[in-house]
Design a protein around this motif. Structure first.
Motif, mmCIF file in Angstrom:
data_model
loop_
_atom_site.group_PDB
_atom_site.id
_atom_site.type_symbol
_atom_site.label_atom_id
_atom_site.label_comp_id
_atom_site.label_asym_id
_atom_site.label_seq_id
_atom_site.Cartn_x
_atom_site.Cartn_y
_atom_site.Cartn_z
ATOM 1 N N ARG A 56 0.841 -1.202 0.000
ATOM 2 C CA ARG A 56 0.000 0.000 0.000
ATOM 3 C C ARG A 56 0.875 1.251 0.000
ATOM 4 N NH1 ARG A 56 -5.531 -1.263 -0.822
ATOM 5 N NH2 ARG A 56 -5.807 -3.383 -0.035
ATOM 6 N N SER A 57 0.401 2.272 -0.677
ATOM 7 C CA SER A 57 1.157 3.515 -0.740
ATOM 8 C C SER A 57 1.063 4.274 0.573
ATOM 9 C CB SER A 57 0.643 4.381 -1.893
ATOM 10 O OG SER A 57 -0.728 4.710 -1.692
ATOM 11 N N ARG A 58 1.974 5.206 0.759
ATOM 12 C CA ARG A 58 1.972 6.082 1.927
ATOM 13 C C ARG A 58 1.525 7.468 1.497
ATOM 14 N NH1 ARG A 58 2.673 1.165 3.512
ATOM 15 N NH2 ARG A 58 4.064 0.773 5.264
ATOM 16 N N PRO A 59 0.890 8.250 2.377
ATOM 17 C CA PRO A 59 0.483 7.905 3.736
ATOM 18 C C PRO A 59 -0.674 6.906 3.759
ATOM 19 C CG PRO A 59 -0.375 10.049 3.154
ATOM 20 C CD PRO A 59 0.531 9.647 2.024
ATOM 21 N N ILE A 60 -0.753 6.132 4.834
ATOM 22 C CA ILE A 60 -1.791 5.114 4.977
ATOM 23 C C ILE A 60 -3.085 5.790 5.408
ATOM 24 C CG2 ILE A 60 -2.506 3.053 6.243
ATOM 25 C CD1 ILE A 60 0.547 2.497 6.622
ATOM 26 N N PRO A 61 -4.187 5.615 4.657
ATOM 27 C CA PRO A 61 -5.464 6.226 5.019
ATOM 28 C C PRO A 61 -6.327 5.277 5.858
ATOM 29 C CG PRO A 61 -5.590 5.377 2.790
ATOM 30 C CD PRO A 61 -4.235 4.993 3.316
ATOM 31 N N VAL A 62 -6.966 5.833 6.868
ATOM 32 C CA VAL A 62 -7.879 5.082 7.733
ATOM 33 C C VAL A 62 -9.248 5.732 7.653
ATOM 34 C CG1 VAL A 62 -8.388 4.382 10.104
ATOM 35 C CG2 VAL A 62 -6.013 4.413 9.304
ATOM 36 N N GLN A 122 -1.816 13.049 9.844
ATOM 37 C CA GLN A 122 -1.155 13.995 8.937
ATOM 38 C C GLN A 122 -2.169 14.890 8.230
ATOM 39 O OE1 GLN A 122 2.308 12.665 6.614
ATOM 40 N NE2 GLN A 122 1.076 13.010 4.790
ATOM 41 N N ALA A 123 -3.313 14.337 7.874
ATOM 42 C CA ALA A 123 -4.346 15.105 7.176
ATOM 43 C C ALA A 123 -5.688 14.420 7.381
ATOM 44 C CB ALA A 123 -4.023 15.219 5.690
ATOM 45 N N ARG A 124 -6.757 15.228 7.318
ATOM 46 C CA ARG A 124 -8.124 14.725 7.428
ATOM 47 C C ARG A 124 -8.928 15.242 6.238
ATOM 48 N NH1 ARG A 124 -6.420 15.842 12.628
ATOM 49 N NH2 ARG A 124 -7.132 14.435 14.305
ATOM 50 N N ARG A 125 -9.812 14.404 5.746
ATOM 51 C CA ARG A 125 -10.733 14.836 4.700
ATOM 52 C C ARG A 125 -12.005 13.994 4.788
ATOM 53 N NH1 ARG A 125 -6.417 12.386 2.509
ATOM 54 N NH2 ARG A 125 -6.688 10.435 1.334
ATOM 55 N N ARG A 126 -13.108 14.606 4.383
ATOM 56 C CA ARG A 126 -14.362 13.881 4.378
ATOM 57 C C ARG A 126 -14.351 12.803 3.313
ATOM 58 N NH1 ARG A 126 -19.193 18.271 5.032
ATOM 59 N NH2 ARG A 126 -20.362 16.552 4.083
ATOM 60 N N GLY A 127 -15.031 11.705 3.611
ATOM 61 C CA GLY A 127 -15.123 10.623 2.650
ATOM 62 C C GLY A 127 -16.417 9.850 2.846
ATOM 63 N N GLN A 128 -16.915 9.298 1.766
ATOM 64 C CA GLN A 128 -18.148 8.518 1.814
ATOM 65 C C GLN A 128 -17.833 7.063 1.504
ATOM 66 O OE1 GLN A 128 -21.638 10.361 0.220
ATOM 67 N NE2 GLN A 128 -22.414 8.440 -0.605
ATOM 68 N N ALA A 129 -18.082 6.206 2.500
ATOM 69 C CA ALA A 129 -17.846 4.776 2.315
ATOM 70 C C ALA A 129 -18.884 4.224 1.350
ATOM 71 C CB ALA A 129 -17.920 4.054 3.653
ATOM 72 N N ILE A 130 -18.415 3.555 0.322
ATOM 73 C CA ILE A 130 -19.298 3.029 -0.717
ATOM 74 C C ILE A 130 -19.709 1.599 -0.355
ATOM 75 C CG2 ILE A 130 -19.551 2.574 -3.168
ATOM 76 C CD1 ILE A 130 -19.055 5.536 -2.400
ATOM 77 N N GLY A 185 6.301 8.477 8.782
ATOM 78 C CA GLY A 185 7.367 8.375 9.762
ATOM 79 C C GLY A 185 6.898 7.842 11.099
ATOM 80 N N THR A 186 5.558 7.780 11.290
ATOM 81 C CA THR A 186 5.013 7.265 12.565
ATOM 82 C C THR A 186 4.267 5.945 12.360
ATOM 83 O OG1 THR A 186 2.793 8.280 12.455
ATOM 84 C CG2 THR A 186 4.613 9.680 13.228
ATOM 85 N N GLU A 187 4.417 5.326 11.192
ATOM 86 C CA GLU A 187 3.590 4.166 10.848
ATOM 87 C C GLU A 187 3.658 3.050 11.879
ATOM 88 O OE1 GLU A 187 4.405 6.243 6.939
ATOM 89 O OE2 GLU A 187 5.594 5.657 8.696
ATOM 90 N N LEU A 191 0.268 2.395 13.845
ATOM 91 C CA LEU A 191 -0.464 1.167 13.549
ATOM 92 C C LEU A 191 -0.579 0.279 14.783
ATOM 93 C CD1 LEU A 191 0.849 0.434 9.970
ATOM 94 C CD2 LEU A 191 -1.536 0.844 10.601
ATOM 95 N N ARG A 192 0.454 0.248 15.591
ATOM 96 C CA ARG A 192 0.337 -0.492 16.857
ATOM 97 C C ARG A 192 -0.807 0.066 17.692
ATOM 98 N NH1 ARG A 192 6.659 -0.777 18.909
ATOM 99 N NH2 ARG A 192 7.375 -2.416 17.464
ATOM 100 N N SER A 193 -0.863 1.391 17.795
ATOM 101 C CA SER A 193 -1.907 2.027 18.609
ATOM 102 C C SER A 193 -3.297 1.739 18.061
ATOM 103 C CB SER A 193 -1.675 3.542 18.664
ATOM 104 O OG SER A 193 -0.452 3.847 19.294
ATOM 105 N N ILE A 194 -3.456 1.866 16.739
ATOM 106 C CA ILE A 194 -4.767 1.656 16.125
ATOM 107 C C ILE A 194 -5.207 0.203 16.281
ATOM 108 C CG2 ILE A 194 -6.083 1.711 13.970
ATOM 109 C CD1 ILE A 194 -4.042 3.854 13.014
ATOM 110 N N LEU A 195 -4.324 -0.722 15.942
ATOM 111 C CA LEU A 195 -4.697 -2.139 15.965
ATOM 112 C C LEU A 195 -4.901 -2.650 17.390
ATOM 113 C CD1 LEU A 195 -2.328 -3.482 13.153
ATOM 114 C CD2 LEU A 195 -4.741 -2.865 12.978
ATOM 115 N N ARG A 196 -4.071 -2.174 18.330
ATOM 116 C CA ARG A 196 -4.265 -2.565 19.728
ATOM 117 C C ARG A 196 -5.620 -2.094 20.236
ATOM 118 N NH1 ARG A 196 -0.161 -0.228 21.700
ATOM 119 N NH2 ARG A 196 1.263 -2.009 21.825
ATOM 120 N N ARG A 197 -6.002 -0.905 19.856
ATOM 121 C CA ARG A 197 -7.276 -0.340 20.311
ATOM 122 C C ARG A 197 -8.473 -0.960 19.603
ATOM 123 N NH1 ARG A 197 -8.854 6.001 19.444
ATOM 124 N NH2 ARG A 197 -11.031 5.695 18.894
#
Length: 225
Positions: free
Chosen positions: A48-54, A69-77, A119-121, A125-131
């Protein structure tokens, strides 16, 4: 930006929900260790390309827990919000069971695409997946989905899209509201979780009719006490 309707549920409602003692995690779960988290992160993001989007549709909107790093609105299809994860721990107890948001197949819903700061991947990712995944028993609940953003169609990592190996409650909206109004546990109440999610959406001008209906019904249930 889309205008949202005023919220009925309030901090006063949340304060009127009696706290409850309970377990943060289910007894017997095999918790994910750092090596497990790193292995899972590598499998999920390989190629997957960087930055990783969640894709954030619930608590990650108002409490991401990692460097964004950045936020933007998105619509899950092809997905919509659904309070379907049944809890007897965390924000619930066996006596006062709770519910947490998941994504269910069909329709669409707006949320935020959060880019993990480059640079913080590893730590992020540890924080996100652990939570989000917590234990080996829930580790299958991460996937990539299509999201429509200002950039066009893209993919983003998300969690509990059609939950796997997790207790699911199929309730009407009215039943969900009653459970959320009464639910509380070691991590707080269902009403608090709902209110913070609704406020997080409102701050971005996102109106989800399902969430707005739920928050109104939860407020009415608490007022009826």
């Amino acid at each position: 930006m889309q205008r949202t309707c005023p919220l009925v549920l309030s901090d006063d409602h949340v304060m009127r929900v009696a706290p409850a003692e309970g377990e943060l995690y289910k007894a017997g779960w095999r918790m994910l260790e750092e090596a497990d988290l790193d292995s899972l992160a590598e499998r999920l993001t390989a190629g997957r390309s960087r930055p990783i989007p969640v894709f954030a549709y619930g608590s990650l909107i108002w409490n991401p827990g990692f460097e964004v790093q950045a936020r933007r609105r998105g619509q899950a299809i092809g997905w919509h919000r659904d309070f379907s994860l049944s809890l007897d721990h965390f924000r619930g107890t066996p006596e006062r069971p709770g519910l947490m948001l998941a994504l269910a197949s069909g329709g669409s819903c707006e949320g935020l695409v959060l880019e993990i700061a480059e640079g913080t991947e590893t730590q992020s990712l540890r924080s996100i997946l652990r939570r989000e995944l917590v234990a080996h028993e829930l580790a299958a609940n991460a996937c990539w989905i299509e999201v429509e953003t200002e950039r066009g169609r893209e993919t983003a990592l998300t969690f509990y899209a059609d939950p796997v190996d997790a207790p699911v409650a199929r309730l009407t909206v009215a039943e969900q509201a009653r459970r959320l109004a009464h639910a509380a546990g070691a991590a707080g109440s269902g009403a608090e979780y709902l209110l913070r999610t609704a406020r997080g959406l409102a701050e971005w001008g996102i109106h989800d009719e399902y969430i707005w209906t739920l928050q109104r019904l939860v407020a009415e249930e608490i007022d009826a006490w």
